[in-house]
Design a protein around this motif. Structure first.
Motif, mmCIF file in Angstrom:
data_model
loop_
_atom_site.group_PDB
_atom_site.id
_atom_site.type_symbol
_atom_site.label_atom_id
_atom_site.label_comp_id
_atom_site.label_asym_id
_atom_site.label_seq_id
_atom_site.Cartn_x
_atom_site.Cartn_y
_atom_site.Cartn_z
ATOM 1 N N PHE A 19 0.820 -1.205 0.000
ATOM 2 C CA PHE A 19 0.000 0.000 0.000
ATOM 3 C C PHE A 19 0.859 1.263 0.000
ATOM 4 O O PHE A 19 0.475 2.280 -0.579
ATOM 5 N N GLY A 20 2.024 1.205 0.663
ATOM 6 C CA GLY A 20 2.903 2.363 0.637
ATOM 7 C C GLY A 20 3.400 2.673 -0.763
ATOM 8 O O GLY A 20 3.437 3.829 -1.197
ATOM 9 N N ALA A 21 3.778 1.617 -1.488
ATOM 10 C CA ALA A 21 4.292 1.825 -2.844
ATOM 11 C C ALA A 21 3.188 2.227 -3.811
ATOM 12 O O ALA A 21 3.374 3.104 -4.662
ATOM 13 N N THR A 22 2.016 1.614 -3.689
ATOM 14 C CA THR A 22 0.932 1.928 -4.620
ATOM 15 C C THR A 22 0.321 3.295 -4.349
ATOM 16 O O THR A 22 -0.405 3.823 -5.188
ATOM 17 N N ALA A 23 0.588 3.883 -3.173
ATOM 18 C CA ALA A 23 0.100 5.230 -2.889
ATOM 19 C C ALA A 23 0.898 6.294 -3.623
ATOM 20 O O ALA A 23 0.451 7.443 -3.761
ATOM 21 N N LEU A 24 2.092 5.943 -4.109
ATOM 22 C CA LEU A 24 2.930 6.885 -4.845
ATOM 23 C C LEU A 24 2.365 7.117 -6.240
ATOM 24 O O LEU A 24 1.610 6.298 -6.757
ATOM 25 N N PRO A 25 2.707 8.256 -6.864
ATOM 26 C CA PRO A 25 2.232 8.504 -8.236
ATOM 27 C C PRO A 25 2.665 7.384 -9.182
ATOM 28 O O PRO A 25 3.841 7.030 -9.254
ATOM 29 N N GLY A 26 1.707 6.801 -9.873
ATOM 30 C CA GLY A 26 2.000 5.695 -10.782
ATOM 31 C C GLY A 26 2.248 4.380 -10.090
ATOM 32 O O GLY A 26 2.569 3.383 -10.746
ATOM 33 N N LEU B 81 2.673 -1.048 -10.002
ATOM 34 C CA LEU B 81 3.553 -2.010 -9.350
ATOM 35 C C LEU B 81 2.830 -3.306 -9.012
ATOM 36 O O LEU B 81 3.455 -4.340 -8.810
ATOM 37 N N VAL B 82 1.526 -3.274 -8.909
ATOM 38 C CA VAL B 82 0.759 -4.502 -8.696
ATOM 39 C C VAL B 82 -0.079 -4.834 -9.914
ATOM 40 O O VAL B 82 -1.035 -5.597 -9.842
ATOM 41 N N GLY B 83 0.282 -4.216 -11.036
ATOM 42 C CA GLY B 83 -0.339 -4.606 -12.296
ATOM 43 C C GLY B 83 -1.554 -3.816 -12.695
ATOM 44 O O GLY B 83 -2.083 -4.002 -13.770
ATOM 45 N N ALA B 84 -2.018 -2.914 -11.829
ATOM 46 C CA ALA B 84 -3.189 -2.114 -12.181
ATOM 47 C C ALA B 84 -2.743 -0.818 -12.834
ATOM 48 O O ALA B 84 -1.719 -0.249 -12.478
ATOM 49 N N GLY B 85 -3.496 -0.338 -13.772
ATOM 50 C CA GLY B 85 -3.065 0.830 -14.510
ATOM 51 C C GLY B 85 -3.495 2.142 -13.914
ATOM 52 O O GLY B 85 -2.934 3.182 -14.222
ATOM 53 N N GLU B 86 -4.508 2.168 -13.064
ATOM 54 C CA GLU B 86 -4.987 3.431 -12.523
ATOM 55 C C GLU B 86 -5.647 3.184 -11.183
ATOM 56 O O GLU B 86 -5.991 2.059 -10.825
ATOM 57 N N ARG B 87 -5.801 4.272 -10.418
ATOM 58 C CA ARG B 87 -6.468 4.156 -9.124
ATOM 59 C C ARG B 87 -7.971 4.055 -9.346
ATOM 60 O O ARG B 87 -8.573 4.856 -10.049
ATOM 61 N N SER B 88 -8.593 3.099 -8.724
ATOM 62 C CA SER B 88 -10.033 2.905 -8.804
ATOM 63 C C SER B 88 -10.413 1.998 -7.645
ATOM 64 O O SER B 88 -9.560 1.332 -7.062
ATOM 65 N N PRO B 89 -11.700 1.958 -7.279
ATOM 66 C CA PRO B 89 -12.088 1.030 -6.210
ATOM 67 C C PRO B 89 -11.685 -0.404 -6.512
ATOM 68 O O PRO B 89 -11.268 -1.142 -5.620
ATOM 69 N N THR C 297 -5.368 -4.733 -4.844
ATOM 70 C CA THR C 297 -4.173 -4.546 -4.025
ATOM 71 C C THR C 297 -4.326 -5.231 -2.671
ATOM 72 O O THR C 297 -3.390 -5.853 -2.161
ATOM 73 N N VAL C 298 -5.525 -5.116 -2.077
ATOM 74 C CA VAL C 298 -5.779 -5.788 -0.798
ATOM 75 C C VAL C 298 -5.641 -7.303 -0.954
ATOM 76 O O VAL C 298 -5.030 -7.979 -0.107
ATOM 77 N N VAL C 299 -6.185 -7.843 -2.036
ATOM 78 C CA VAL C 299 -6.119 -9.289 -2.256
ATOM 79 C C VAL C 299 -4.670 -9.747 -2.396
ATOM 80 O O VAL C 299 -4.256 -10.747 -1.791
ATOM 81 N N ILE C 300 -3.869 -9.026 -3.170
ATOM 82 C CA ILE C 300 -2.457 -9.397 -3.322
ATOM 83 C C ILE C 300 -1.739 -9.315 -1.980
ATOM 84 O O ILE C 300 -0.925 -10.173 -1.630
ATOM 85 N N GLY C 301 -2.051 -8.282 -1.198
ATOM 86 C CA GLY C 301 -1.431 -8.152 0.115
ATOM 87 C C GLY C 301 -1.822 -9.263 1.068
ATOM 88 O O GLY C 301 -0.998 -9.743 1.861
ATOM 89 N N TRP C 302 -3.062 -9.699 0.990
ATOM 90 C CA TRP C 302 -3.553 -10.718 1.923
ATOM 91 C C TRP C 302 -3.210 -12.133 1.461
ATOM 92 O O TRP C 302 -3.421 -13.094 2.189
ATOM 93 N N ALA C 303 -2.677 -12.276 0.266
ATOM 94 C CA ALA C 303 -2.370 -13.597 -0.283
ATOM 95 C C ALA C 303 -0.948 -14.040 0.042
ATOM 96 O O ALA C 303 -0.405 -14.901 -0.650
ATOM 97 N N GLY C 304 -0.346 -13.488 1.083
ATOM 98 C CA GLY C 304 1.037 -13.831 1.424
ATOM 99 C C GLY C 304 1.148 -15.032 2.338
ATOM 100 O O GLY C 304 1.782 -14.956 3.402
ATOM 101 N N MET C 305 0.564 -16.153 1.947
ATOM 102 C CA MET C 305 0.602 -17.352 2.771
ATOM 103 C C MET C 305 1.943 -18.069 2.639
ATOM 104 O O MET C 305 2.456 -18.211 1.544
#
Length: 535
Positions: free
Chosen positions: A319-326, A330-338, A344-352
């Motif tokens: 979340f820190g990195a994706t909050a930066l411009p562009g 970094l997680v494959g999404a092209g723009e900010r949207s819901p 991003t939450v799913v990728i973060g929570w998938a760290g099993m």
């Protein structure tokens, strides 16, 4: 050593547990780790002695090699930035954070030992994450990122793990560490590519499927052992061999060998994953007994602290990195949207964490400082992430509505069709090597299937796109043929290829890889292919 009775008992346990997991529709590693806990809590005196060097050799090369075979080099290049962001940057940050926390909690623990623990628990496991993501029908982009991360982070973490093990009891400078790291990386990759190159060429001399697949079983060990012997990264060597063979080696195999290959590696990964979790249960009981002198409160604090670090660092890093411009890219999404934030939450929570972390912990030498504590903490992290996050990830994905039922069906049908198309291309190549069909007919049919493969990839890359998903035309080719002889040969070749696809589809259903609903959609596409044949 494991006795015959122990081995048979473990195999029976694995089959029973996996069957229950299949019925409950949850990833089987989750139930396996719970079974490992149950075994550890049983007050038995029987203990299985494991040779740490043997554990590392037996478990890691096949698991990592299988992951590399399943990884598309093209997709890795497409999503290289988010994968490296997670598999290198996040792994190293997590390793350092875990080392700092455990070193502060256990005052007499050396930094080398602390970094060894950080390296063990830093790489998320791809098996459970991709199983859950794939079955729920997540967009192909997210599945690729999670799978690529699971492959590359093993290489990063286990290379650092081997350096940390070597540093225990030695006087290492920063220059020494960096020198050894770069040597391990570049020499390991070079050895892996060389082994893959040699394997591809050796396989061209045989057309016996059993011999071909025996050679494939040897390749990961042929890469790991020499790299490990010279002090390079055996893990990176295995990854390089797998990626090279996946890119260049398929054409060296016969169709029968390719059909056997997937089933053999599915079996190997299934057995090794199951063995690792049940074996740690047998190891954990005496480990718990050896930690009886430590205060239970301190053990709980240490375990919760390490678990908290690996979970929080991942979420903060992403979340820190994706909050930066562009940064969304970094997680494959092209723009900010819901939707992108939910992804991003799913990728973060998938760290099993899973089998690789477990194998690395069990592979610690018996004389390693604080070995029992490190194995205990590693198992605590695996339990908390695999069970806690693994069971909550599916409802989280459903709650976020990332994939609708219609989109999920499109993904599953497209992935099944892609697998059949790859099989069809293999059959065409094999049949084209005979004198049975004119070359122009073989080339025409091959071009059609290659076009179908490209369209299927576009569907998987842009799930939800009406233009991509709606293109369901067959790819078997309909260019004009010259002469009735060519028409007859074309029809015969297409019948053989479609028959092979149907047989493989029936096998997928029989093995419960896909549901009958999904298979119905694929059969319909194959029926369209057959009915569009020239009379």
């Amino acid at each position: 050593m494991i006795s015959l009775a122990d081995g048979i008992g473990l195999l029976i346990g694995i089959v029973v547990i996996a069957t229950v997991a299949d019925r409950l529709r949850i990833a089987y590693p989750i139930l396996l780790v719970l079974a490992g806990i149950a075994v550890a809590l049983i007050p038995i005196h029987h203990r299985v002695e494991l040779d740490p060097d043997l554990v590392l050799l037996v478990f890691l090369p096949p698991l990592i090699y299988d992951a590399s075979l399943d990884t598309s080099a093209r997709e890795l290049r497409t999503h290289l930035r988010p994968i490296l962001f997670l598999a290198v940057g996040l792994v190293l940050v997590t390793m350092v954070a875990v080392a700092v926390v455990i070193h502060s909690l256990v005052g007499d623990m050396s930094w080398a030992v602390a970094f060894a623990l950080g390296a063990i628990v830093s790489p998320p496991d791809s098996i459970a994450a991709t199983q859950i993501a794939g079955k729920l029908g997540l967009p192909r982009r997210l599945v690729t990122i999670l799978g690529g991360e699971g492959l590359m982070n093993d290489a990063t973490a286990l290379t650092a793990y081997q350096l940390a093990i070597a540093a225990v009891g030695s006087a290492f400078t920063v220059a020494d560490v960096f020198g050894k790291f770069f040597f391990a990386v570049f020499v390991g990759v070079a050895i892996g590519i060389a082994v893959g190159w040699a394997g591809v060429r050796i396989l061209r001399f045989t057309e016996t499927p059993v011999i071909e697949n025996t050679m494939l079983l040897i390749l990961p060990f042929a890469a790991y052992l020499p790299a490990d012997k010279v002090g390079a990264s055996g893990v990176l060597a295995v990854v390089a061999t797998g990626l090279y063979f996946g890119r260049h080696g398929s054409s060296s195999l016969t169709a029968a060998a390719r059909l056997q290959q997937r089933e053999i590696w599915d079996l190997i990964v299934f057995l090794l994953t199951g063995m690792s979790f049940l074996l740690v249960g047998l190891e954990l009981r005496p480990i718990l007994d050896s930690l009886v002198n430590r205060e239970s409160g301190s053990l709980v604090i240490e375990a919760l602290s390490v678990v908290g670090v690996v979970i929080v660092v991942r979420m903060v890093w992403i979340f820190g990195a994706t909050a930066l411009p562009g940064g969304q890219r970094l997680v494959g999404a092209g723009e900010r949207s819901p939707r992108s934030r939910r992804e991003t939450v799913v990728i973060g929570w998938a760290g099993m964490r899973g089998a690789v972390s477990l194998a690395a912990a069990l592979a610690l030498p018996q004389s390693f400082p604080e070995r029992n504590l490190l194995v205990f903490l590693a198992f605590a992290v695996i339990v908390a992430t695999l069970v806690g996050q693994g069971l909550t990830l599916p409802p989280l994905i459903r709650r976020f509505g990332l994939v609708t039922r219609e989109e999920q069906d499109v993904v599953l049908v497209a992935e099944a069709r892609r697998r059949l198309t790859v099989l069809a291309l293999s059959c065409i190549d094999d049949l084209g090597q005979t004198d049975r069909f004119p070359p122009q007919v073989v080339d025409r049919i091959r071009l059609g299937y290659e076009a179908l493969l490209a369209r299927t990839d576009r569907v998987l890359e842009s799930i939800g796109s009406e233009s991509a998903a709606g293109d369901g035309s067959d790819g078997s080719g309909d260019a004009g043929a010259n002469g009735s002889g060519d028409l007859d040969a074309e029809r015969e070749l297409r019948v053989l290829v479609i028959t092979a696809e149907r047989n493989e589809l029936d096998q997928l259903v029989a093995r419960r890889k896909i549901s009958e609903r999904v298979a119905g959609g694929v059969r319909a596409a194959l029926d369209v292919d057959e009915t569009t044949m020239r009379p």
